[in-house]
Scaffold this active site. Sequence first.
Site: not given
Length: 265
Positions: A9-10, A41-42, A72, A74, A183-185
Amino acid sequence: MNAPIGVIDSGVGGLTVAKEIIKRLPNETIYYIGDTARCPYGPRSRQEVRNFTWQMAKALEKMNIKMLVIACNTATAVALESLQRNMPFPVLGVINAGARAAVKKTKRHEVVVLATEGTIKSGAYEEALLSLNTSTHIIPLACPTFVPLVESGEYKGEFATKLIAEGLKPLKNQQFDTVILGCTHYPILQKQIEAVVGEEVNVLSSAEETAKDAQEMLAYNGTLANANTVPAHKFFATGSVPIFRSIAENWLEQGTLDIRRITLK
Protein backbone atom coordinates in the site's frame (compact mmCIF):
# COMPACT_ATOMS: atom_id res chain seq x y z
CA MET A 1 2.49 -23.95 1.28
CA ASN A 2 3.80 -21.80 4.10
CA ALA A 3 5.28 -18.96 2.03
CA PRO A 4 3.98 -15.49 2.99
CA ILE A 5 1.26 -13.41 1.36
CA GLY A 6 2.60 -10.03 0.25
CA VAL A 7 0.45 -6.95 0.86
CA ILE A 8 1.41 -3.49 -0.44
CA ASP A 9 0.00 0.00 0.00
CA SER A 10 0.98 3.65 -0.25
CA GLY A 11 0.98 3.73 3.56
CA VAL A 12 -1.03 2.35 6.47
CA GLY A 13 -4.36 2.03 4.63
CA GLY A 14 -3.65 -1.48 3.42
CA LEU A 15 -3.64 -2.60 7.04
CA THR A 16 -7.44 -2.61 6.75
CA VAL A 17 -7.07 -5.37 4.13
CA ALA A 18 -4.30 -7.15 6.06
CA LYS A 19 -6.59 -7.25 9.11
CA GLU A 20 -9.32 -9.05 7.15
CA ILE A 21 -6.82 -11.51 5.66
CA ILE A 22 -5.48 -12.30 9.15
CA LYS A 23 -9.06 -12.77 10.42
CA ARG A 24 -10.08 -15.04 7.53
CA LEU A 25 -6.76 -16.90 7.18
CA PRO A 26 -5.24 -17.06 10.69
CA ASN A 27 -2.48 -19.51 9.67
CA GLU A 28 -1.13 -17.32 6.88
CA THR A 29 1.92 -15.09 7.29
CA ILE A 30 1.67 -11.53 5.94
CA TYR A 31 4.64 -9.53 4.63
CA TYR A 32 3.43 -5.94 4.34
CA ILE A 33 5.10 -2.91 2.75
CA GLY A 34 3.70 0.58 3.37
CA ASP A 35 5.34 3.29 1.24
CA THR A 36 4.75 5.89 3.94
CA ALA A 37 7.65 8.12 2.82
CA ARG A 38 5.98 8.77 -0.55
CA CYS A 39 2.34 8.71 0.56
CA PRO A 40 -0.19 9.85 -0.63
CA TYR A 41 -0.28 8.31 -4.11
CA GLY A 42 -3.56 10.00 -5.10
CA PRO A 43 -2.09 13.27 -6.47
CA ARG A 44 0.87 11.55 -8.20
CA SER A 45 1.15 10.73 -11.91
CA ARG A 46 0.16 7.28 -13.17
CA GLN A 47 3.80 6.57 -14.09
CA GLU A 48 5.06 7.43 -10.60
CA VAL A 49 2.43 5.24 -8.95
CA ARG A 50 3.21 2.39 -11.36
CA ASN A 51 6.95 2.66 -10.63
CA PHE A 52 6.46 2.75 -6.85
CA THR A 53 4.07 -0.22 -6.96
CA TRP A 54 6.53 -2.24 -9.01
CA GLN A 55 9.33 -1.42 -6.54
CA MET A 56 7.26 -2.83 -3.67
CA ALA A 57 6.27 -5.89 -5.68
CA LYS A 58 9.89 -6.63 -6.65
CA ALA A 59 11.03 -6.24 -3.02
CA LEU A 60 8.44 -8.81 -1.91
CA GLU A 61 9.25 -11.12 -4.82
CA LYS A 62 12.78 -11.38 -3.36
CA MET A 63 11.18 -12.48 -0.06
CA ASN A 64 9.56 -15.46 -1.85
CA ILE A 65 5.89 -14.56 -1.40
CA LYS A 66 3.22 -16.87 -2.87
CA MET A 67 0.66 -14.15 -3.65
CA LEU A 68 0.54 -10.36 -3.85
CA VAL A 69 -2.40 -8.23 -2.74
CA ILE A 70 -2.30 -4.62 -3.97
CA ALA A 71 -4.16 -3.14 -0.99
CA CYS A 72 -4.24 0.32 -2.55
CA ASN A 73 -6.97 1.45 -4.94
CA THR A 74 -4.79 4.02 -6.73
CA ALA A 75 -2.07 1.41 -7.34
CA THR A 76 -4.65 -1.22 -8.35
CA ALA A 77 -6.04 1.17 -10.98
CA VAL A 78 -2.67 1.71 -12.69
CA ALA A 79 -0.53 -1.37 -12.00
CA LEU A 80 -2.72 -4.46 -11.46
CA GLU A 81 -2.78 -5.70 -15.05
CA SER A 82 0.96 -5.26 -15.68
CA LEU A 83 1.82 -7.06 -12.42
CA GLN A 84 -0.60 -9.89 -13.20
CA ARG A 85 1.09 -10.36 -16.58
CA ASN A 86 4.64 -10.31 -15.27
CA MET A 87 4.79 -11.71 -11.74
CA PRO A 88 5.34 -15.45 -11.10
CA PHE A 89 2.55 -15.54 -8.47
CA PRO A 90 -1.13 -14.49 -8.37
CA VAL A 91 -1.76 -10.74 -7.96
CA LEU A 92 -5.05 -9.39 -6.58
CA GLY A 93 -6.34 -5.82 -6.44
CA VAL A 94 -9.08 -4.21 -4.39
CA ILE A 95 -11.29 -2.39 -6.91
CA ASN A 96 -13.31 -5.32 -8.31
CA ALA A 97 -13.84 -6.57 -4.75
CA GLY A 98 -15.17 -3.17 -3.66
CA ALA A 99 -17.48 -2.94 -6.66
CA ARG A 100 -18.84 -6.44 -6.00
CA ALA A 101 -19.55 -5.60 -2.37
CA ALA A 102 -21.49 -2.48 -3.41
CA VAL A 103 -23.58 -4.17 -6.11
CA LYS A 104 -24.56 -6.89 -3.63
CA LYS A 105 -25.72 -4.32 -1.06
CA THR A 106 -27.31 -1.45 -2.99
CA LYS A 107 -31.09 -1.56 -3.40
CA ARG A 108 -31.51 1.63 -5.44
CA HIS A 109 -28.32 1.30 -7.54
CA GLU A 110 -27.14 4.74 -6.38
CA VAL A 111 -23.53 4.39 -5.28
CA VAL A 112 -21.03 6.95 -4.00
CA VAL A 113 -17.34 6.20 -4.58
CA LEU A 114 -15.09 7.97 -2.06
CA ALA A 115 -11.48 7.74 -3.24
CA THR A 116 -8.24 9.57 -3.99
CA GLU A 117 -7.92 11.89 -6.98
CA GLY A 118 -5.89 9.24 -8.83
CA THR A 119 -8.51 6.53 -8.40
CA ILE A 120 -11.37 8.86 -9.37
CA LYS A 121 -9.51 10.08 -12.50
CA SER A 122 -8.77 6.50 -13.57
CA GLY A 123 -12.49 5.69 -13.88
CA ALA A 124 -11.68 2.19 -12.60
CA TYR A 125 -14.62 2.03 -10.18
CA GLU A 126 -17.11 3.23 -12.78
CA GLU A 127 -15.87 0.53 -15.16
CA ALA A 128 -16.05 -2.19 -12.48
CA LEU A 129 -19.51 -1.14 -11.22
CA LEU A 130 -21.05 -0.79 -14.68
CA SER A 131 -19.65 -4.16 -15.75
CA LEU A 132 -21.66 -5.70 -12.89
CA ASN A 133 -24.82 -3.61 -13.34
CA THR A 134 -25.23 -1.16 -16.21
CA SER A 135 -28.03 0.73 -14.43
CA THR A 136 -25.82 1.81 -11.50
CA HIS A 137 -25.79 5.58 -10.92
CA ILE A 138 -22.30 6.45 -9.70
CA ILE A 139 -21.35 9.57 -7.72
CA PRO A 140 -17.53 9.86 -7.55
CA LEU A 141 -16.00 12.08 -4.84
CA ALA A 142 -12.28 12.64 -4.31
CA CYS A 143 -11.33 13.20 -0.65
CA PRO A 144 -7.69 14.36 -0.80
CA THR A 145 -7.48 15.30 2.90
CA PHE A 146 -8.43 11.86 4.24
CA VAL A 147 -5.19 9.93 3.54
CA PRO A 148 -2.87 12.54 5.15
CA LEU A 149 -5.25 12.59 8.14
CA VAL A 150 -4.94 8.82 8.64
CA GLU A 151 -1.17 8.78 8.00
CA SER A 152 -0.68 11.49 10.65
CA GLY A 153 -2.23 9.21 13.27
CA GLU A 154 -4.47 12.13 14.33
CA TYR A 155 -7.69 10.64 12.96
CA LYS A 156 -9.72 10.78 16.18
CA GLY A 157 -11.17 13.85 17.85
CA GLU A 158 -12.86 17.09 16.90
CA PHE A 159 -10.42 18.23 14.20
CA ALA A 160 -10.77 14.92 12.33
CA THR A 161 -14.57 15.00 12.61
CA LYS A 162 -14.69 18.53 11.13
CA LEU A 163 -12.28 17.65 8.31
CA ILE A 164 -14.31 14.57 7.34
CA ALA A 165 -17.61 16.48 7.42
CA GLU A 166 -16.06 19.17 5.20
CA GLY A 167 -14.77 16.57 2.73
CA LEU A 168 -18.22 14.99 2.44
CA LYS A 169 -20.14 18.28 1.97
CA PRO A 170 -20.64 17.72 -1.80
CA LEU A 171 -22.88 14.73 -0.95
CA LYS A 172 -25.35 16.88 0.99
CA ASN A 173 -28.09 17.05 -1.68
CA GLN A 174 -27.26 13.79 -3.47
CA GLN A 175 -29.44 10.66 -3.45
CA PHE A 176 -27.61 7.38 -2.66
CA ASP A 177 -27.96 4.29 -0.49
CA THR A 178 -24.41 2.90 -0.65
CA VAL A 179 -20.92 4.34 -0.19
CA ILE A 180 -17.79 2.52 -1.33
CA LEU A 181 -14.70 3.39 0.69
CA GLY A 182 -12.59 3.37 -2.46
CA CYS A 183 -9.32 3.92 -0.64
CA THR A 184 -8.00 1.41 1.87
CA HIS A 185 -7.19 4.22 4.32
CA TYR A 186 -10.85 5.21 4.60
CA PRO A 187 -12.17 2.28 6.70
CA ILE A 188 -10.06 3.70 9.55
CA LEU A 189 -12.44 6.70 9.33
CA GLN A 190 -15.56 4.58 8.78
CA LYS A 191 -17.41 5.51 11.97
CA GLN A 192 -16.99 9.24 11.32
CA ILE A 193 -18.06 8.80 7.68
CA GLU A 194 -21.14 6.82 8.77
CA ALA A 195 -22.05 9.60 11.21
CA VAL A 196 -22.10 12.11 8.32
CA VAL A 197 -23.94 10.06 5.67
CA GLY A 198 -26.47 8.54 8.07
CA GLU A 199 -27.15 5.08 9.44
CA GLU A 200 -29.55 4.15 6.62
CA VAL A 201 -26.64 4.23 4.11
CA ASN A 202 -24.43 1.16 3.54
CA VAL A 203 -20.77 2.14 3.99
CA LEU A 204 -18.59 -0.59 2.52
CA SER A 205 -14.90 -1.42 2.38
CA SER A 206 -13.32 -3.77 -0.16
CA ALA A 207 -11.25 -5.46 2.58
CA GLU A 208 -13.60 -8.34 3.38
CA GLU A 209 -14.23 -9.26 -0.28
CA THR A 210 -10.49 -9.00 -1.03
CA ALA A 211 -9.65 -11.38 1.83
CA LYS A 212 -12.29 -13.77 0.47
CA ASP A 213 -10.70 -13.54 -3.01
CA ALA A 214 -7.29 -14.31 -1.50
CA GLN A 215 -8.64 -17.37 0.31
CA GLU A 216 -10.36 -18.68 -2.82
CA MET A 217 -7.25 -18.16 -4.98
CA LEU A 218 -4.96 -19.93 -2.48
CA ALA A 219 -7.43 -22.81 -2.13
CA TYR A 220 -7.72 -23.13 -5.92
CA ASN A 221 -3.92 -23.21 -6.29
CA GLY A 222 -3.47 -25.59 -3.35
CA THR A 223 -1.18 -23.10 -1.59
CA LEU A 224 -3.03 -22.47 1.69
CA ALA A 225 -0.81 -22.66 4.78
CA ASN A 226 -0.93 -25.81 6.86
CA ALA A 227 -3.60 -25.72 9.58
CA ASN A 228 -0.99 -25.91 12.36
CA THR A 229 1.20 -23.09 11.01
CA VAL A 230 1.97 -20.24 13.42
CA PRO A 231 2.21 -17.03 11.35
CA ALA A 232 5.25 -14.73 11.56
CA HIS A 233 4.06 -11.41 10.13
CA LYS A 234 6.61 -8.79 9.02
CA PHE A 235 5.89 -5.16 8.27
CA PHE A 236 8.08 -2.72 6.36
CA ALA A 237 7.70 1.06 6.13
CA THR A 238 9.66 3.46 3.93
CA GLY A 239 9.02 6.32 6.38
CA SER A 240 8.75 6.68 10.16
CA VAL A 241 8.64 3.33 11.94
CA PRO A 242 7.27 4.77 15.25
CA ILE A 243 4.26 6.40 13.53
CA PHE A 244 3.62 3.24 11.49
CA ARG A 245 3.92 1.12 14.64
CA SER A 246 1.45 3.26 16.58
CA ILE A 247 -1.22 2.99 13.86
CA ALA A 248 -0.55 -0.67 12.95
CA GLU A 249 -0.58 -2.01 16.50
CA ASN A 250 -3.71 -0.03 17.34
CA TRP A 251 -5.56 -1.17 14.21
CA LEU A 252 -4.47 -4.81 13.96
CA GLU A 253 -4.63 -5.62 17.70
CA GLN A 254 -1.93 -8.28 17.27
CA GLY A 255 0.36 -7.14 20.09
CA THR A 256 3.93 -5.99 19.37
CA LEU A 257 4.65 -6.23 15.65
CA ASP A 258 7.89 -6.91 13.76
CA ILE A 259 8.26 -3.60 11.88
CA ARG A 260 11.36 -2.53 9.94
CA ARG A 261 12.45 0.36 7.74
CA ILE A 262 12.86 -0.46 4.06
CA THR A 263 14.44 1.47 1.18
CA LEU A 264 12.86 0.87 -2.22
CA LYS A 265 14.67 1.16 -5.54
